[in-house]
Design a protein around this motif. Sequence first.
Motif, short mmCIF file in Angstrom:
data_model
loop_
_atom_site.label_atom_id
_atom_site.label_comp_id
_atom_site.label_asym_id
_atom_site.label_seq_id
_atom_site.Cartn_x
_atom_site.Cartn_y
_atom_site.Cartn_z
N GLY A 87 -43.98 -63.42 37.21
CA GLY A 87 -43.85 -62.04 36.73
C GLY A 87 -43.31 -61.95 35.33
O GLY A 87 -43.22 -60.87 34.77
N GLY A 88 -42.94 -63.10 34.74
CA GLY A 88 -42.38 -63.12 33.39
C GLY A 88 -40.95 -63.63 33.41
O GLY A 88 -40.46 -64.14 34.43
N SER A 89 -40.27 -63.52 32.28
CA SER A 89 -38.88 -63.98 32.18
C SER A 89 -38.03 -63.34 33.27
O SER A 89 -38.20 -62.18 33.62
N GLY A 90 -37.09 -64.12 33.79
CA GLY A 90 -36.20 -63.60 34.82
C GLY A 90 -36.79 -63.59 36.21
O GLY A 90 -36.16 -63.09 37.14
N GLY A 91 -38.01 -64.13 36.38
CA GLY A 91 -38.64 -64.09 37.70
C GLY A 91 -38.77 -62.67 38.21
O GLY A 91 -38.52 -62.38 39.39
N THR A 92 -39.17 -61.75 37.32
CA THR A 92 -39.12 -60.32 37.64
C THR A 92 -40.20 -59.85 38.60
O THR A 92 -40.20 -58.68 38.97
N LEU A 93 -41.10 -60.74 39.02
CA LEU A 93 -42.01 -60.34 40.10
C LEU A 93 -41.20 -60.01 41.35
O LEU A 93 -41.55 -59.09 42.11
N ILE A 153 -43.06 -48.40 38.55
CA ILE A 153 -43.92 -49.37 39.23
C ILE A 153 -45.36 -49.23 38.75
O ILE A 153 -46.04 -50.23 38.48
N ASN A 154 -45.84 -48.00 38.63
CA ASN A 154 -47.22 -47.78 38.18
C ASN A 154 -47.46 -48.36 36.79
O ASN A 154 -48.54 -48.88 36.50
N VAL A 155 -46.44 -48.25 35.93
CA VAL A 155 -46.59 -48.77 34.57
C VAL A 155 -46.47 -50.29 34.55
O VAL A 155 -47.20 -50.97 33.83
N SER A 156 -45.55 -50.84 35.34
CA SER A 156 -45.22 -52.26 35.24
C SER A 156 -46.14 -53.16 36.04
O SER A 156 -46.39 -54.30 35.63
N LEU A 157 -46.63 -52.69 37.18
CA LEU A 157 -47.37 -53.56 38.10
C LEU A 157 -48.60 -54.20 37.47
O LEU A 157 -48.78 -55.43 37.60
N PRO A 158 -49.47 -53.45 36.79
CA PRO A 158 -50.67 -54.10 36.23
C PRO A 158 -50.33 -55.21 35.24
O PRO A 158 -51.01 -56.25 35.20
N LEU A 159 -49.25 -55.01 34.45
CA LEU A 159 -48.87 -56.02 33.47
C LEU A 159 -48.13 -57.19 34.12
O LEU A 159 -48.30 -58.35 33.72
N ALA A 160 -47.33 -56.88 35.14
CA ALA A 160 -46.55 -57.94 35.80
C ALA A 160 -47.45 -58.95 36.48
O ALA A 160 -47.08 -60.12 36.64
N ILE A 161 -48.64 -58.54 36.88
CA ILE A 161 -49.59 -59.48 37.49
C ILE A 161 -49.88 -60.62 36.52
O ILE A 161 -50.07 -61.77 36.93
N PHE A 162 -49.88 -60.29 35.22
CA PHE A 162 -50.17 -61.30 34.20
C PHE A 162 -48.89 -61.75 33.48
O PHE A 162 -48.94 -62.17 32.33
N ASN A 163 -47.76 -61.61 34.18
CA ASN A 163 -46.47 -62.13 33.70
C ASN A 163 -45.99 -61.46 32.42
O ASN A 163 -45.29 -62.07 31.60
N ILE A 164 -46.34 -60.20 32.23
CA ILE A 164 -45.84 -59.39 31.11
C ILE A 164 -44.86 -58.38 31.70
O ILE A 164 -45.26 -57.52 32.49
N ASN A 165 -43.59 -58.50 31.34
CA ASN A 165 -42.59 -57.70 32.05
C ASN A 165 -41.72 -56.83 31.15
O ASN A 165 -40.69 -56.32 31.59
N GLU A 166 -42.10 -56.66 29.89
CA GLU A 166 -41.26 -55.84 29.00
C GLU A 166 -41.06 -54.41 29.52
O GLU A 166 -39.93 -53.90 29.48
N PRO A 167 -42.10 -53.71 30.02
CA PRO A 167 -41.85 -52.36 30.55
C PRO A 167 -40.84 -52.35 31.69
O PRO A 167 -40.02 -51.44 31.79
N LEU A 168 -40.88 -53.37 32.54
CA LEU A 168 -39.95 -53.44 33.66
C LEU A 168 -38.54 -53.74 33.18
O LEU A 168 -37.57 -53.12 33.64
N ILE A 169 -38.41 -54.66 32.22
CA ILE A 169 -37.09 -55.05 31.73
C ILE A 169 -36.39 -53.88 31.03
O ILE A 169 -35.19 -53.65 31.22
#
Length: 591
Positions: free
Chosen positions: A168-174, A192-208
Motif C-alpha cells: 500500500g506504500g510507505s508505512g504498510g498503509t494497506l 476511502i473513495n479517494v485513497s483506495l484506487p491509488l493504494a492498490i498501486f502503492n500510492i498512499n499520499e492521499p491517505l497519509i
Amino acid sequence: MLSISLSLTVLLGITGLENNNEPNFFVGVSLPVALLAAIFTNLILEKNIKIFRTNRIKFNWASVKIILIFFSKLLTLVLIGHLILNASDWLTQDISKVIYPDNFTHGLLYEVVREATWFFGVHGYYIFQDIGLRLSNETISNIAAWKAGHESLNILSVPFYETWCASGGSGGTLSLLICLLISRNPSNKHLINVSLPLAIFNINEPLIFGVPVVLNPVMFIPFVMTPAVDYIIAYYATLWHIVPPLQQMVGWATPAIINAWLGTDGAMSAVLFQIFLICAGIAIYWPFLRYMEKRDYKVITLPGGNTSFVPVKENQFQLPVPGHREVESPHHYLSEANEYIDARRNINELQSSGNFVLWYQPQITVDSEKIVAMEVLLRHQSDDGKIIPPYFLKYYERIGMMPEVDFWVLENAVEAIHHDLSRFPGMTLSVNISPQTLLAPNFLSLVSKLLRNPLPSGWSLEMEITESQKVKEPEQVIEILSELRQLGIKIALDDFGSGYSTLSYLTQYELDKIKLDRTLVLGLAREGGEAFLHHVVQLCKSSGSQVLIEGVETEEEHHIVKNCGIHLAQGFLFHRPQPINKLCKLLEVTT
C-alpha cells in the motif's frame, strides 16, 4: 508559493555560502538544514505577513522600515544557518554508512529512518535515494549472479523492502486502509473513495495526509511500527526458509499479492505470507485508529443497536467541502475558504479547551409561575469551569455540521428525560433544531430510532425551529414537521419577531407553540409597545398556538406580559439556565 520561494531562497543562501560539493551533500546536509530553514523562515513570514496586511505599503520611512526589518531577519537566518554548518560536524557526516542495509541491524535502521522522515512530510525514498540506487544496483547484480549459479540470493534487496514492508506504500498503509474499511465511521467514506484506487498501486499520499500521519504522533507510531515489524518477521521467515527469497525485480507500483507472486516466481507460500503481514499490520493500526475515533467522535448508540458517530473534536479524517453561498464579491471563493478555515480554527480551540454541556431553562405559566416545560441550551464549559453561551454555533453552521450538533443535543436531552427527569411527569422538553438539520436526509430516521424507546409517562418532546435562520425549502420543511408530529413531537417556532420570519409562517406551519423574541419585551419601553405586543399575541393565538415570551427580567415586564394575555414565559426573573443537577433540585421543590 511565497512560503516555498522564501524557504528555498534562505536554503540556497545557507548552502551557497558553504559551497559544499561532497557527493553525499543532500543526505548529510540538506535534510536537517532544509527543515530548520523552512520552519524558521515560515515563522518569520507568519509574524510579518500580519504587518503587511495591516499596514498599506507606501513609499515612506515606516514602510521601508518594515521591509528592512523583514529581510534583515531572513539574512540573520541565513548567517546562523551558515554558522551551524561550520560548527556542527554531525550535520555533514556520511550517514549512509550507518544505515546502508548490509546486515539485519543496518537494514532495520534504514527502514525505520526512511519511515520516520514522513513525520515531517518528507518522502524517505527521495532523501536516501543514493542508498536506494546503490541497493538497486547490488540487487540486480546479485540476482544475475544467482541465476548464473555463482552466488546465493541476498535476503535484503529492493524487492524485499517493496514487497514485505510497503504494502500500500510507505508505512504498510494497506493495513490502515483496511482498518478504515472495517470501521463503521461514515466520515471515512470519502477518504476511502479517494485513497483506495491509488493504494492498490502503492500510492498512499492521499491517505497519509488525510488521516493524517504527518506531524501526528498518534498515527505516526503504527506508521513506523508496521513496516518495522514486517521487516523483522520477513527477514527471519526468509532466513529460516519459511518463504523463498525475492528473486525478481518487480515494479514498486505492482499491487500487493501480485508482487509477492511475481517476485518469488509463483510461490504460493509468499502470497499467504504477505496476507499474514497485512493482517499483522491491521492488528497494529487498529488500536491507534480506534483511539483517534474515540478522541474525535462521540458514538451514539440508538435504540435497536444502531450507532451514529457525532464529531466532538476536530475530525482529522475528512473535512466537508464548504457549501456554495451567494457572495457578491468576485473573490468569494477565497472569502469562503477563509471563513471556513476560521470556523475550523475556532472550533478546534473550543474543543481543545473544554467540553460541551447541556443546560436547561424552565418555562413557567405566567399566572401561577408553575414550571411546565424547559428548554435545552447548549453551552461550552472550559477546563477551568467557565461557561460560554452558544455563539460558536455559527462556526458549525458554516462548515455544515449543525445536523451532528443538533442530534448530539437531542440524543443527550432524551437520555436526560429517561434517567434524570422521569420522576417529574407532566413536563415538556424543548430542543432547538436548525433548518439545516431538518433538511438532513437521515434526520427523520434518526429521530424515529431515538424514540423507539417511549418517553416516560406524562413527558413530551418539543422541537423548536430556529426562526432566525432562513428556511430555503419551506415545502420540504412542512412535510418533515408533519412527520415529526406523527411521531408525537410538538412543534414550536422560536424567536418569532426577529430574523427571517413572515406572517405566512403562522399559516404555513402547524405549530403548537410560538415563542416571541425578547426584542418585543424590550419594545415595551417605547410608546405603544404594550399595544403592539397585545396585537401580536392575538395574531399568534389566532393560529391556535400557545404563546410564550422570552426574556422577561423585571416584575413590570411580567405584569405587562400577563395583561397582554400571554400564557407562558421564560426569563431571568423566574429561572436562569442551569445544569441538570440544579434543575432536578428545583423541580423537587416546586412540583
